[in-house]
Design a protein around this motif. Sequence first.
Motif, mmCIF file in Angstrom:
data_model
loop_
_atom_site.group_PDB
_atom_site.id
_atom_site.type_symbol
_atom_site.label_atom_id
_atom_site.label_comp_id
_atom_site.label_asym_id
_atom_site.label_seq_id
_atom_site.Cartn_x
_atom_site.Cartn_y
_atom_site.Cartn_z
ATOM 1 N N PHE B 21 0.837 -1.203 0.000
ATOM 2 C CA PHE B 21 0.000 0.000 0.000
ATOM 3 C C PHE B 21 0.875 1.258 0.000
ATOM 4 N N VAL B 22 1.888 1.274 0.874
ATOM 5 C CA VAL B 22 2.751 2.459 1.002
ATOM 6 C C VAL B 22 3.534 2.688 -0.305
ATOM 7 N N CYS B 23 4.093 1.604 -0.870
ATOM 8 C CA CYS B 23 4.879 1.750 -2.103
ATOM 9 C C CYS B 23 3.992 2.203 -3.264
ATOM 10 N N ALA B 24 2.783 1.606 -3.382
ATOM 11 C CA ALA B 24 1.883 1.997 -4.473
ATOM 12 C C ALA B 24 1.462 3.455 -4.307
ATOM 13 N N ALA B 25 1.168 3.851 -3.057
ATOM 14 C CA ALA B 25 0.753 5.236 -2.815
ATOM 15 C C ALA B 25 1.890 6.200 -3.149
ATOM 16 N N GLY B 26 3.119 5.831 -2.729
ATOM 17 C CA GLY B 26 4.278 6.681 -3.012
ATOM 18 C C GLY B 26 4.535 6.798 -4.508
ATOM 19 N N SER B 129 9.168 7.136 -8.797
ATOM 20 C CA SER B 129 7.930 6.410 -9.028
ATOM 21 C C SER B 129 8.181 4.980 -9.505
ATOM 22 N N VAL B 130 9.098 4.813 -10.477
ATOM 23 C CA VAL B 130 9.328 3.454 -10.991
ATOM 24 C C VAL B 130 10.027 2.571 -9.954
ATOM 25 N N THR B 131 10.890 3.184 -9.115
ATOM 26 C CA THR B 131 11.541 2.396 -8.058
ATOM 27 C C THR B 131 10.498 1.883 -7.068
ATOM 28 N N LEU B 132 9.587 2.787 -6.649
ATOM 29 C CA LEU B 132 8.553 2.378 -5.692
ATOM 30 C C LEU B 132 7.602 1.354 -6.323
ATOM 31 N N ALA B 133 7.314 1.510 -7.628
ATOM 32 C CA ALA B 133 6.430 0.547 -8.304
ATOM 33 C C ALA B 133 7.083 -0.833 -8.338
ATOM 34 N N SER B 134 8.407 -0.874 -8.568
ATOM 35 C CA SER B 134 9.099 -2.169 -8.579
ATOM 36 C C SER B 134 9.063 -2.799 -7.189
ATOM 37 N N MET B 135 9.210 -1.957 -6.140
ATOM 38 C CA MET B 135 9.138 -2.490 -4.774
ATOM 39 C C MET B 135 7.726 -3.019 -4.494
ATOM 40 N N ALA B 136 6.705 -2.262 -4.942
ATOM 41 C CA ALA B 136 5.312 -2.717 -4.756
ATOM 42 C C ALA B 136 5.119 -4.065 -5.430
ATOM 43 N N TRP B 137 5.702 -4.223 -6.642
ATOM 44 C CA TRP B 137 5.596 -5.503 -7.338
ATOM 45 C C TRP B 137 6.233 -6.628 -6.526
ATOM 46 N N SER B 138 7.447 -6.374 -5.976
ATOM 47 C CA SER B 138 8.127 -7.458 -5.269
ATOM 48 C C SER B 138 7.338 -7.883 -4.026
ATOM 49 N N PHE B 139 6.717 -6.924 -3.334
ATOM 50 C CA PHE B 139 5.916 -7.305 -2.158
ATOM 51 C C PHE B 139 4.647 -8.056 -2.575
ATOM 52 N N THR B 140 4.061 -7.651 -3.713
ATOM 53 C CA THR B 140 2.863 -8.360 -4.196
ATOM 54 C C THR B 140 3.233 -9.782 -4.606
ATOM 55 N N ALA B 141 4.396 -9.927 -5.256
ATOM 56 C CA ALA B 141 4.848 -11.267 -5.651
ATOM 57 C C ALA B 141 5.059 -12.130 -4.417
ATOM 58 N N ALA B 142 5.616 -11.537 -3.341
ATOM 59 C CA ALA B 142 5.836 -12.293 -2.103
ATOM 60 C C ALA B 142 4.500 -12.747 -1.524
ATOM 61 N N SER B 143 3.507 -11.857 -1.505
ATOM 62 C CA SER B 143 2.173 -12.227 -1.009
ATOM 63 C C SER B 143 1.569 -13.333 -1.856
ATOM 64 N N ALA B 144 1.651 -13.156 -3.196
ATOM 65 C CA ALA B 144 1.068 -14.135 -4.109
ATOM 66 C C ALA B 144 1.710 -15.501 -3.889
#
Lengths: 156, 156
Positions: B21-26, B129-144
């Motif tokens: 949530f924080v990474c996507a918002a950022g 923005s792209v750095t935070l989006a990549s971090m958001a992706w990695s956390f989503t992948a971990a959840s998935a």
Amino acid sequence: MKDIMGSPGTLGGLALRVLQFVCAAGSLAAILSAYGFSNYSAFCYLVLQMTLQLIWSFILVCIDTHSLKINWDLHSTGNLWKYVIGDWILAIGSLAAASSATAVAILLAIDVEFCRVNPYLSCSRYKVSVTLASMAWSFTAASAGSTFWLLVSLSE
Amino acid sequence: MKDIMGSPGTLGGLALRVLQFVCAAGSLAAILSAYGFSNYSAFCYLVLQMTLQLIWSFILVCIDTHSLKINWDLHSTGNLWKYVIGDWILAIGSLAAASSATAVAILLAIDVEFCRVNPYLSCSRYKVSVTLASMAWSFTAASAGSTFWLLVSLSE
């Protein structure tokens, strides 16, 4: 031998590998023959990723053909882990490469209209290349999914 | 209740959702405040994808907090399928969005040096923005990954 569609050592699996190989080769041929591709990092990354995909799919095509010919059972857990890890790494890399290259192709063709202003750029080849790369990704994802599913069902 | 790190209804799972949530918002804040982002399709797609990510992670943060408060067992197979499907769709979409936006940011900053020529472009914000989006992706992948693993281990 459990028969999950598209898993290693089956006809479906071999078909997927052949499709990956053909798409990766087509994508590579299109981008390498396109004038000015090396000016864009995303297209260089696409070349790297499609080369890796080509090598990987070629090796797997050989293994699958051999295993079908001599009726060798590839479904031992020791071997499957290697396929799953390789397929997943390549699937993630190919998706990233295809998306990056698509973004740059769209930027050049639509967003800044570079293709209209600079007709010497091979924009139609960029399009063919990214389309084939996306198809290569989808076939790799199918292989990764079915091999992983087989691994899960074998470990139960 | 099986305890797989990062799965729904656990403290680890909640932490992953908060980080997403924080990474996507950022990422969203950085790209929306950057001048000229709407000229590039890849950045518009990033906005769409990060908005979806934000909504999904917010809903899951609420559900996880609630389940931890009232000790509600989220690990029934019926519920887990929904999380796995949602997480996988978002993970693939986020990876595509982050790669596309990264490719365009690299193109603007390095390949064609648009950022040097046009200092009014907010290139540093694109990077954040792209750095935070990549971090958001990695956390989503971990959840998935962890939710899928839990689903597999529950169905055994």
